[in-house]
Design a protein around this motif. Structure first.
Motif, PDB file in Angstrom:
ATOM      1  N   UNK B 185     -16.088   7.450  -4.139  1.00  0.00           N
ATOM      2  CA  UNK B 185     -17.301   6.650  -4.021  1.00  0.00           C
ATOM      3  C   UNK B 185     -18.342   7.224  -4.958  1.00  0.00           C
ATOM      4  N   UNK B 216      -7.592   5.211  -1.757  1.00  0.00           N
ATOM      5  CA  UNK B 216      -7.061   4.035  -1.091  1.00  0.00           C
ATOM      6  C   UNK B 216      -5.829   3.521  -1.838  1.00  0.00           C
ATOM      7  N   UNK B 217      -4.785   3.053  -1.121  1.00  0.00           N
ATOM      8  CA  UNK B 217      -3.595   2.572  -1.836  1.00  0.00           C
ATOM      9  C   UNK B 217      -3.900   1.305  -2.628  1.00  0.00           C
ATOM     10  N   UNK B 218      -3.143   1.083  -3.680  1.00  0.00           N
ATOM     11  CA  UNK B 218      -3.323  -0.131  -4.482  1.00  0.00           C
ATOM     12  C   UNK B 218      -3.041  -1.348  -3.610  1.00  0.00           C
ATOM     13  N   UNK B 219      -3.831  -2.408  -3.748  1.00  0.00           N
ATOM     14  CA  UNK B 219      -3.640  -3.581  -2.898  1.00  0.00           C
ATOM     15  C   UNK B 219      -2.467  -4.432  -3.389  1.00  0.00           C
ATOM     16  N   UNK B 220      -2.128  -5.411  -2.567  1.00  0.00           N
ATOM     17  CA  UNK B 220      -1.056  -6.343  -2.934  1.00  0.00           C
ATOM     18  C   UNK B 220      -1.421  -7.073  -4.221  1.00  0.00           C
ATOM     19  N   UNK B 243     -10.980  -6.989   1.591  1.00  0.00           N
ATOM     20  CA  UNK B 243     -11.602  -5.664   1.610  1.00  0.00           C
ATOM     21  C   UNK B 243     -10.746  -4.671   0.820  1.00  0.00           C
ATOM     22  N   UNK B 244      -9.434  -4.721   1.070  1.00  0.00           N
ATOM     23  CA  UNK B 244      -8.525  -3.788   0.394  1.00  0.00           C
ATOM     24  C   UNK B 244      -8.579  -3.990  -1.121  1.00  0.00           C
ATOM     25  N   UNK B 246     -10.986  -5.378  -2.947  1.00  0.00           N
ATOM     26  CA  UNK B 246     -12.284  -5.020  -3.536  1.00  0.00           C
ATOM     27  C   UNK B 246     -12.510  -3.514  -3.500  1.00  0.00           C
ATOM     28  N   UNK B 247     -12.004  -2.868  -2.442  1.00  0.00           N
ATOM     29  CA  UNK B 247     -12.154  -1.427  -2.332  1.00  0.00           C
ATOM     30  C   UNK B 247     -11.387  -0.729  -3.473  1.00  0.00           C
ATOM     31  N   UNK B 250     -13.235  -1.249  -6.721  1.00  0.00           N
ATOM     32  CA  UNK B 250     -14.446  -0.435  -6.726  1.00  0.00           C
ATOM     33  C   UNK B 250     -14.116   1.038  -6.992  1.00  0.00           C
ATOM     34  N   UNK B 268      -5.299   8.350   1.060  1.00  0.00           N
ATOM     35  CA  UNK B 268      -5.977   8.093   2.329  1.00  0.00           C
ATOM     36  C   UNK B 268      -4.951   8.245   3.446  1.00  0.00           C
ATOM     37  N   UNK B 270      -4.194   7.949   7.224  1.00  0.00           N
ATOM     38  CA  UNK B 270      -4.715   7.425   8.485  1.00  0.00           C
ATOM     39  C   UNK B 270      -3.739   7.717   9.609  1.00  0.00           C
TER      40      UNK B 270
END
Lengths: 358, 293
Positions: B185, B216-220, B243-244, B246-247, B250, B268, B270
């Motif tokens: 961030x 954060x993992x790469x999104x689909x 969200x995934x 855009x995160x 970002x 990340x 969890x």
């Protein structure tokens, strides 16, 4: 308090506490935004060597004098703001000087204090004096300026409690008359134990330091009465109905014991606790149950953990808060899908206060 | 030799004293605990936390036969230090029971920091490895700064001599490493670079390694292999999918702030809510073990 709206309405001072990184500054500034929109003349004060308030307000820097953000807020929210929003990031040295000058009109005494190396060393950044300075700013803007609401974003510190301890610790110095040990000429009249202790201290710290310490004591002696009065008024203020404490926490299971401990300490000191902000929750996101995507599954896992965290947190808070009778609010604030970059984002965060409390 | 991203971390892991630092909330404690676990496989290791209000002062726990965990606390450190320096037990008692001295130990800005760092320095003779879970940036720097402040104020005294010896030890890159932890961030990334600047100002030869936690993992992706694009004017995402995506975008943009910085990435992690912290540390230890191999 039923919600932050009650706090904004009824308090004159709000103090946000919490460990680092939970979004204390963002939440403090958003409460400021909301208060201004509700017609309050509000100032947000942050004491932070890392200058985060400026960044989250989208400003290059904030000065020692309050910056008026009302017009900027009107622009980005597209609304007429009935109140006023100010922000301030005090500089340690200037705060110290103003405080000393408020205690005495004797210019020689003022100069003597300023010239003392002990004081000048510890009014620098990163010197551990931030908690004391925060209180000085708080009392100044609450008493001397005509703000409806002062929001204090507490300085990052060892833990959430050091801020609470600062005023009492300082007051002890004067109340227990510890200062008199520093102003007795050549320690002639000191008791044997005291003389012994001082000679040990001198052995450890050197004659030079002891002279500075005695000089510091004598210089402070001049202002001690007023200083003690000031500390007493700070403590009285912190205990009064005018001041509410808020806690910002991450929605994780690790937060629960910390919150319980914090509330215990608040209660012991006779302060008033208003409520908790659980910041940056992802519980609002609509999941796609059929998705096998790793990132979406991670978000669901985090959301599931939040639910459990919230339950343990609420039970920790309620059990510690029992007997204090007042109602606590819990605001859960969703995580933005972008970085907090300026007033506009703070405005968006502040709109979330309207949602139902948990 | 080509530098690999993990090289700095590997170097840091071999230092007798490792300060794990960074902005609040970035996962310093779990990284420090994981690093301490790894060090303890081959060395007698002490993990130091600073003033955990939920534990007793100076509470020392054995996490494993070769790993101890100390809750460092200033008043206890002050008392121990005074005891060592003064020597004669009666005099120590007079000194420590003196109201004025007790006050100094508790309230004087900077004294607490001095004895906290002093305790760490003192313990490095008793352990092969020390991993310090430092307080958040500003306060962590106060610990180092206090050595210089008091070193000057106490000029010519026993304390100044000790402060000087501590500075010598802590300035020596053969003995000390700094691991700065961040998350992807903007503010933590910027703050961690500033932190490196401050560290080098205080200790010019400081070796600073970086770890990026909670990546954060790469999104689909869409069928064409490209990431799905969502409008950015909406401050809050509606779905987990949005969200995934855009995160991740970002984070990628934010990481440009670290271009040119070599860092070790930690995904990340969890865990389920029960025993969350233990599980994160367990997983993180595995990740870091792999990185250090």
């Amino acid at each position: 308090m039923k919600s932050i709206f009650d706090s904004i309405e009824r308090r004159k001072v709000l103090i946000t506490c919490g460990t680092g990184g939970v979004g204390k500054t963002t939440v403090s500034a958003s409460i400021g935004v909301k208060a201004a929109m509700l017609g309050k003349k509000v100032i947000v004060i942050t004491i932070d060597p890392a200058k985060r308030l400026a960044t989250s307000l989208g400003l290059e820097k904030l000065g020692h004098e309050p910056t008026d953000l009302t017009t900027a807020l009107e622009k980005c929210s597209g609304k007429k703001i009935p109140g006023k929003l100010f922000a301030l990031m005090p500089k340690s040295r200037e705060s110290f000087e103003r405080m000393i000058r408020s205690l005495t009109t004797n210019e020689a005494a003022v100069q003597r204090i300023f010239k003392n190396p002990i004081l000048s060393t510890f009014s620098q950044d990163f010197s551990g004096a931030n908690e004391y300075l925060a209180l000085e700013e708080l009392i100044f803007f609450h008493l001397e300026k005509d703000f409806d609401l002062v929001i204090l974003d507490t300085p990052p510190s060892r833990n959430t409690l050091s801020f609470l301890e600062a005023p009492q610790l300082l007051a002890r110095f004067f109340e227990e008359k510890l200062i008199r040990f520093l102003v007795m000429p050549a320690n002639r009249f000191l008791a044997f134990g005291m003389r012994k202790a001082f000679s040990v201290l001198e052995r450890l710290t050197g004659a030079g330091f002891m002279n500075q310490l005695f000089d510091f004591g004598e210089a402070l002696f001049e202002v001690q009465e007023n200083f003690l009065l000031k500390l007493k008024s700070i403590h009285k203020l912190l205990q009064s109905e005018e001041v509410g404490f808020l806690l910002v926490a991450a929605p994780t299971p690790e937060s629960a014991p910390e919150i319980g401990h914090f509330l215990e300490q608040i209660g012991e000191r006779g302060f008033h606790f208003d409520g908790v902000f659980l910041n940056r929750s992802v519980g609002h996101l609509r999941p796609d149950p059929t998705s096998t995507d790793e990132s979406e599954r991670l978000l669901s896992a985090i959301a599931a953990r939040e639910k459990i965290a919230y339950a343990s947190l609420k039970s920790a808070a309620d059990s510690k808060h029992r007997g204090l009778s007042a109602e606590l609010f819990y605001h859960q604030l969703p995580e933005l899908a972008r970085d907090v970059h300026g007033l506009e984002d703070l405005f968006h965060v502040s709109t979330l206060f309207d949602r139902d409390s948990l | 030799m080509e530098k690999t991203p993990h090289e700095a971390l590997i170097h840091a892991s071999r230092k007798p004293i490792l300060f794990v630092q960074g902005k609040g909330g970035v996962g310093k404690s779990s990284v420090a605990l994981a690093m301490a676990h790894l060090a303890s496989k081959t060395h007698r290791t002490l993990l130091v936390s600073l003033e955990d209000p939920l534990r007793e002062p100076f509470d020392l726990r054995k996490l494993s036969p070769t790993l101890d965990h100390l809750n460092n606390e200033a008043t206890a450190a002050f008392e121990q230090y005074a005891g060592i320096k003064i020597g004669a037990p009666n005099l120590v008692k007079v000194f420590l029971q003196n109201r004025f001295m007790r006050y100094l130990a508790k309230a004087a800005p900077g004294i607490r920091e001095l004895v906290l760092i002093g305790k760490i320095w003192f313990e490095h003779k008793n352990y092969d490895r020390i991993v310090v879970d430092m307080p958040a940036t500003g306060h962590g720097l106060t610990l180092f700064q206090s050595l210089f402040n008091w070193g000057n104020l106490f000029e010519g005294s026993i304390l100044a001599k000790d402060a000087k010896a501590m500075i010598d030890t802590l300035s020596d890159p053969a003995l000390v490493g700094h691991l700065v932890v961040s998350i992807p961030e903007e503010m933590p990334l910027v703050e961690s670079l500033e932190l490196r600047g401050h560290l080098i100002r205080i200790f010019p030869r400081a070796e600073v390694a970086f770890a990026l936690n909670r990546r954060f993992p790469a999104p689909a992706t869409l069928p064409d292999g490209k990431p799905e694009v969502f409008p950015e004017d909406r401050p809050f995402a509606l779905t987990a999918r949005e969200h995934a995506a855009r995160k991740a975008k970002l984070e990628g943009e934010n990481l440009e702030l670290w271009s040119g910085v070599l860092f070790t990435e930690i995904p990340y992690l969890a865990p389920p809510a029960e025993r969350a912290f233990d599980l994160i540390v367990e997983k993180m230890t595995d990740v870091l073990r792999e990185r250090l191999a």
